[in-house]
Structure formats: structure tokens, C-alpha cells
Design a protein around this motif. Structure first.
Motif, PDB file in Angstrom:
ATOM      1  N   TYR A  25       0.841  -1.191   0.000  1.00 49.40           N
ATOM      2  CA  TYR A  25       0.000   0.000   0.000  1.00 49.40           C
ATOM      3  C   TYR A  25       0.876   1.241   0.000  1.00 49.40           C
ATOM      4  N   LEU A  26       0.671   2.096  -0.973  1.00 41.47           N
ATOM      5  CA  LEU A  26       1.415   3.352  -1.063  1.00 41.47           C
ATOM      6  C   LEU A  26       0.533   4.483  -0.545  1.00 41.47           C
ATOM      7  N   GLN A  27       0.902   5.043   0.614  1.00 39.17           N
ATOM      8  CA  GLN A  27       0.151   6.185   1.145  1.00 39.17           C
ATOM      9  C   GLN A  27       0.380   7.416   0.280  1.00 39.17           C
ATOM     10  N   PHE A  28       1.644   7.593  -0.174  1.00 29.34           N
ATOM     11  CA  PHE A  28       1.989   8.694  -1.075  1.00 29.34           C
ATOM     12  C   PHE A  28       2.445   8.101  -2.402  1.00 29.34           C
ATOM     13  N   THR A  29       1.760   8.494  -3.452  1.00 28.91           N
ATOM     14  CA  THR A  29       2.067   7.991  -4.787  1.00 28.91           C
ATOM     15  C   THR A  29       2.836   9.046  -5.570  1.00 28.91           C
ATOM     16  N   PRO A  30       3.980   8.691  -6.157  1.00 23.85           N
ATOM     17  CA  PRO A  30       4.695   9.680  -6.971  1.00 23.85           C
ATOM     18  C   PRO A  30       3.916   9.974  -8.246  1.00 23.85           C
ATOM     19  N   GLY A  31       4.009  11.215  -8.690  1.00 24.27           N
ATOM     20  CA  GLY A  31       3.332  11.633  -9.917  1.00 24.27           C
ATOM     21  C   GLY A  31       3.941  12.919 -10.421  1.00 24.27           C
ATOM     22  N   TYR A  32       3.264  13.545 -11.359  1.00 23.05           N
ATOM     23  CA  TYR A  32       3.750  14.831 -11.843  1.00 23.05           C
ATOM     24  C   TYR A  32       2.568  15.754 -12.099  1.00 23.05           C
ATOM     25  N   CYS A  33       2.868  17.027 -12.128  1.00 24.38           N
ATOM     26  CA  CYS A  33       1.863  18.078 -12.260  1.00 24.38           C
ATOM     27  C   CYS A  33       1.592  18.359 -13.744  1.00 24.38           C
ATOM     28  N   SER A  34       0.326  18.224 -14.164  1.00 26.38           N
ATOM     29  CA  SER A  34      -0.014  18.502 -15.562  1.00 26.38           C
ATOM     30  C   SER A  34      -0.680  19.859 -15.742  1.00 26.38           C
ATOM     31  N   GLU A  35      -1.266  20.408 -14.676  1.00 28.77           N
ATOM     32  CA  GLU A  35      -1.868  21.737 -14.698  1.00 28.77           C
ATOM     33  C   GLU A  35      -1.693  22.379 -13.328  1.00 28.77           C
ATOM     34  N   VAL A  36      -1.451  23.700 -13.318  1.00 32.02           N
ATOM     35  CA  VAL A  36      -1.351  24.452 -12.065  1.00 32.02           C
ATOM     36  C   VAL A  36      -2.382  25.572 -12.121  1.00 32.02           C
ATOM     37  N   LEU A  37      -3.211  25.668 -11.105  1.00 28.35           N
ATOM     38  CA  LEU A  37      -4.290  26.644 -11.088  1.00 28.35           C
ATOM     39  C   LEU A  37      -3.854  27.882 -10.309  1.00 28.35           C
ATOM     40  N   HIS A  38      -3.007  28.708 -10.934  1.00 28.66           N
ATOM     41  CA  HIS A  38      -2.522  29.913 -10.269  1.00 28.66           C
ATOM     42  C   HIS A  38      -3.639  30.926 -10.048  1.00 28.66           C
ATOM     43  N   SER A  39      -4.610  30.939 -10.953  1.00 28.85           N
ATOM     44  CA  SER A  39      -5.676  31.945 -10.870  1.00 28.85           C
ATOM     45  C   SER A  39      -6.864  31.459 -11.690  1.00 28.85           C
ATOM     46  N   PHE A  44      -9.396  24.936 -15.418  1.00 35.50           N
ATOM     47  CA  PHE A  44      -9.886  24.074 -14.345  1.00 35.50           C
ATOM     48  C   PHE A  44     -10.214  24.853 -13.072  1.00 35.50           C
ATOM     49  N   HIS A  45      -9.970  26.163 -13.082  1.00 36.62           N
ATOM     50  CA  HIS A  45     -10.230  27.001 -11.909  1.00 36.62           C
ATOM     51  C   HIS A  45     -11.688  27.449 -11.941  1.00 36.62           C
ATOM     52  N   GLU A  46     -12.492  26.881 -11.032  1.00 35.10           N
ATOM     53  CA  GLU A  46     -13.922  27.159 -11.031  1.00 35.10           C
ATOM     54  C   GLU A  46     -14.368  27.992  -9.834  1.00 35.10           C
ATOM     55  N   THR A  47     -13.703  27.869  -8.704  1.00 32.43           N
ATOM     56  CA  THR A  47     -14.049  28.620  -7.495  1.00 32.43           C
ATOM     57  C   THR A  47     -12.762  29.105  -6.831  1.00 32.43           C
ATOM     58  N   THR A  70      -3.181  13.152 -20.861  1.00 30.31           N
ATOM     59  CA  THR A  70      -4.336  13.333 -21.738  1.00 30.31           C
ATOM     60  C   THR A  70      -5.589  12.667 -21.186  1.00 30.31           C
ATOM     61  N   SER A  71      -5.463  11.923 -20.079  1.00 28.37           N
ATOM     62  CA  SER A  71      -6.609  11.184 -19.545  1.00 28.37           C
ATOM     63  C   SER A  71      -7.071  11.688 -18.193  1.00 28.37           C
ATOM     64  N   VAL A  72      -6.518  12.786 -17.715  1.00 26.42           N
ATOM     65  CA  VAL A  72      -6.920  13.301 -16.413  1.00 26.42           C
ATOM     66  C   VAL A  72      -7.715  14.585 -16.593  1.00 26.42           C
ATOM     67  N   GLY A  73      -8.530  14.915 -15.591  1.00 30.84           N
ATOM     68  CA  GLY A  73      -9.356  16.111 -15.653  1.00 30.84           C
ATOM     69  C   GLY A  73      -9.563  16.682 -14.278  1.00 30.84           C
ATOM     70  N   LYS A  74     -10.634  17.462 -14.122  1.00 28.23           N
ATOM     71  CA  LYS A  74     -10.848  18.161 -12.866  1.00 28.23           C
ATOM     72  C   LYS A  74     -11.106  17.229 -11.695  1.00 28.23           C
ATOM     73  N   GLU A  75     -11.491  15.972 -11.972  1.00 28.53           N
ATOM     74  CA  GLU A  75     -11.646  15.012 -10.881  1.00 28.53           C
ATOM     75  C   GLU A  75     -10.301  14.567 -10.326  1.00 28.53           C
ATOM     76  N   ASP A  76      -9.225  14.935 -11.021  1.00 30.15           N
ATOM     77  CA  ASP A  76      -7.874  14.601 -10.576  1.00 30.15           C
ATOM     78  C   ASP A  76      -7.195  15.828  -9.963  1.00 30.15           C
ATOM     79  N   ARG A  77      -7.993  16.631  -9.303  1.00 32.62           N
ATOM     80  CA  ARG A  77      -7.504  17.844  -8.643  1.00 32.62           C
ATOM     81  C   ARG A  77      -6.898  17.480  -7.286  1.00 32.62           C
TER      82      ARG A  77
END
Length: 393
Positions: A25-39, A44-47, A70-77
Motif C-alpha cells: 500500500y502506497l500512502q503517497f504515490t509519486p506523480g507529476y503536475c499537468s496543470e497548475v491553477l494559479h488563478s 480548471f479554476h472554477e471557485t 491526456t486522460s486526467v481532468g478536474k476530478e484529478d484535482r
């Protein structure tokens, strides 16, 4: 997000001796950032609570298709794990992903073995189908790596280092000192909270040269708060970023000028009755600020108050301008107006002319006799009552 994975090199014997992989079981999974919501500019910035969240791609997932940008979206926030202290990643940065209490969080950006504050290329990112990175639809190598073309990594800045200073550090061990608490920006700015021996200091630096490992007078702006040691001991040599000239010693900028006598060291010396060098020998608590331009400004009717337990010295190679509706010197109770030198000279010159021509005397016009030479001398030297440096309106 948290997930299960297996280690291909670790297996156990199962039923009938069959080798089986053991889920981990991996509590922390390595990954990478595909979008950053600065503003709110980001799609993907809705609120407002989406600010500084990221859309991330895990390197391990039970859903294999979710390991591509290409397969991730706002549910992967994912949100910053810590409420206030967080280092906002940029696209392509490596991060750790987890889920706590049903909320996705990230930690990062992660450091890699390149150990650089500006940028660390991921060791795990696999190039994907090229994603357009401009409004014109062009693709690039950065797009394949999931990086932002807007991130400037033309220069990779060195990490801050610390070397032993024999005069300030504790102990006798050679080539050894104690570490500091550091906050390093990506492009040559930093906050250092540390000490020499048990004497604390704080350095705030901005626009440090990319190949420089220490804060110096060559930085764009430098703030130093020290409790022990002279400024020369803390900041000895540097390279001037404008002239590229190497400076081997600490010297205040006004003292380095050669075309003026208005130098801070001299002014301080004259005021305090000590040699100019004594200004540089001060070695207890002091605050030092250096930049190309310094502005103090208050708002909403606030005051700026300068106070000293001894003297205040001000010098400039050109002009010192004080402009206000009322300027008082000596006391807040000051009521005597300053004399305007040019007007006074003109009025006195007129009086002397009247006397010289015999038109002004208590009994009427008279002929000026033996005093004529003195009157001429007074008129010729009358301009000396005006200061060549100090002017009033």
C-alpha cells in the motif's frame, strides 16, 4: 492518490510453491503536475478555493489509463497538503499524491538527484503524445515532457552554500560549519535564517547571480540582520553585476565614489569624532539594507519616524531634497522663519547703494567720504552670505 502496487523483485512462495507478488500500500504515490491553477485564468479554476491546486498524473494507479496527462481532468484535482506553507509547482514538476479523509492532496515539487532549486527533471516521467503548447497549436519537446513553455529555465541557479568563517564560527574543526534554515526561490532569491557559533543572523537576498552560492553585495537587493561580526566579515568580496568588476573588500557605495567629498564614512567620522574606519569595525547587532533604489512610503495618514539614541548622518553626492508645507529644524516649537539668501542679498545691496550714493541718512542726503572703500568692499562680498550648498524655497 493512495494505491496498491507490487515490487517485481520481491515475491513469496504461495500454494504449491508458486511465486506470488505481495501487494504494497502506497500512502503517497509519486506523480507529476499537468496543470497548475494559479488563478481563474486556468480552465480548471472554477471557485476561489481552487487557487494553487493542481491537476496531477500519478505514476502508479489501479486505472492504467489515468497515468497519462491526456486522460486526467478536474476530478484529478489535488490541494496543497499544508494550509499556508507550500511551494506551488509548475507543469512537469514531480509531486507526491495522497488521499486523506476523501480529499486529494499533494506535496512538492520534489527534489531530484540534480538537486537544483530552479528545475529538477523527473526521473520517472515518460514522454507522451505531443500536446500543443501554444495558441497556434505548435508542439515542442517541453510539451512531450508535460512542461510549461512559459517557465524560464534558461539559467539554472546554484543552491546556497555555507563555508566556515574562522573568525565567527565555533570550534576548531577544519572545513566544517553548521547548517542554516533556507528558503530558496527558483531564480536567485532566498531567505537564510542561521547562525555563526551561537550568534544568529537573517539574510534576505534577491537577484543573486546564477553561479553564486552565497549572498553578497553583488545581489540585486540584500537585507542583513546580524548579531556578531562586522559587515566585512559577513560580506567580503563580490562581482559587480553592472561593471563585472571584482570587488575584494567590503565598502559602502558612497565611500567608493571618487568624484565627491560627501562620503558616509567621512560624515559619520566628523559627527562622531572617530576615524572613518571605525564605521566598518562595528561588530554587534546591526541592520544593513542595500539596493539600487529604496522607497519608504506610508498610507492613510501614517507617519515615518526616524529616531536615534545618538546621531543621524545623511549624505549624498548630489542633492538632499526636503519638501513639505512646513519644515522645522531644531524643535517642534520652532517659529522663526528662515531667511531667503538671494532676496536678502538683493535688499542689502539696495541699502548699500542708497548709502553709497548719499541718498540714505538720518538727516537726508549726504556725501559719502572716507567710508566709500568699506561700502565698496561690503557690496563686492555681499554674496558670501549665501551658502553654496544649502538652499531654501
Amino acid at each position: 492518490m493512495s494505491t496498491f502496487t507490487v515490487n517485481p523483485g520481491k515475491k513469496i512462495a504461495g500454494f504449491g510453491g508458486k511465486k506470488l507478488s505481495v501487494p504494497m500500500y502506497l500512502q503517497f504515490t509519486p506523480g507529476y503536475c499537468s496543470e497548475v491553477l494559479h488563478s481563474s485564468e486556468n480552465q480548471f479554476h472554477e471557485t476561489p478555493n481552487h487557487t494553487n491546486s493542481i491537476i496531477a498524473v500519478p505514476h502508479h494507479s489501479e486505472k492504467i489509463f489515468k497515468t497519462k496527462a491526456t486522460s486526467v481532468g478536474k476530478e484529478d484535482r489535488y490541494y496543497p497538503l499544508f494550509r499556508t506553507m507550500h511551494d506551488v509547482p509548475t507543469k512537469g514538476d514531480s509531486v507526491l499524491l495522497t488521499n486523506i479523509g476523501g480529499v486529494n492532496y499533494y506535496l512538492g515539487p520534489l527534489n531530484m538527484d540534480s538537486n537544483n532549486p530552479t528545475w529538477n527533471p523527473s526521473r520517472y516521467k515518460v514522454p507522451e503524445l505531443a500536446i500543443p503548447t501554444t495558441q497556434g497549436g505548435e508542439t515542442s519537446e517541453r510539451g512531450e515532457q508535460g512542461e510549461s513553455v512559459n517557465f524560464n529555465k534558461n539559467l539554472y541557479f546554484n543552491r546556497l552554500a555555507k563555508v566556515r568563517k574562522t573568525d565567527l564560527d565555533y570550534g576548531k574543526a577544519l572545513r566544517e560549519t553548521t547548517g542554516d534554515t533556507l528558503i530558496e526561490g527558483r531564480h536567485g532569491n532566498s531567505l537564510r535564517i542561521g547562525s555563526r557559533s551561537n550568534n544568529p543572523y537573517v539574510f534576505i537576498s534577491n537577484e543573486r547571480a546564477f553561479d553564486n552560492e552565497f549572498e553578497t553585495l553583488g545581489d540585486g537587493t540584500l537585507i542583513s540582520i546580524t548579531s556578531n561580526g562586522t559587515l566585512k566579515q559577513h560580506f567580503d568580496g563580490y562581482v559587480d553585476k553592472v561593471t563585472q568588476e571584482s570587488k575584494e573588500d567590503f565598502q559602502l557605495d558612497s565611500d567608493a565614489l571618487t568624484d565627491t567629498v560627501n562620503k558616509l564614512g567621512k560624515v559619520w567620522s566628523d559627527v562622531n569624532g572617530q576615524p572613518p574606519a571605525a564605521l566598518y569595525e562595528y561588530d554587534t547587532n546591526q541592520f544593513f539594507l542595500r539596493s539600487d533604489r529604496i522607497i519608504f512610503n506610508t498610507k492613510n495618514g501614517g507617519d515615518i519616524v526616524f529616531g536615534s539614541n545618538n546621531n543621524i548622518s545623511i549624505c549624498a553626492p548630489k542633492e538632499v531634497v526636503i519638501e513639505a508645507d512646513t519644515t522645522k529644524i531644531g524643535s517642534v516649537e520652532a517659529s522663526e522663519p528662515l531667511v531667503l539668501g538671494a532676496i536678502l542679498e538683493s535688499k542689502l545691496n539696495d541699502i548699500l547703494t542708497l548709502i553709497e550714493t548719499g541718498l540714505l541718512a538720518p538727516t537726508g542726503p549726504v556725501v559719502v567720504g572716507p567710508g566709500a572703500g568699506l561700502l565698496a568692499s561690503l557690496k563686492s562680498t555681499l554674496s558670501q552670505i549665501k551658502s553654496p550648498k544649502n538652499l531654501v524655497e
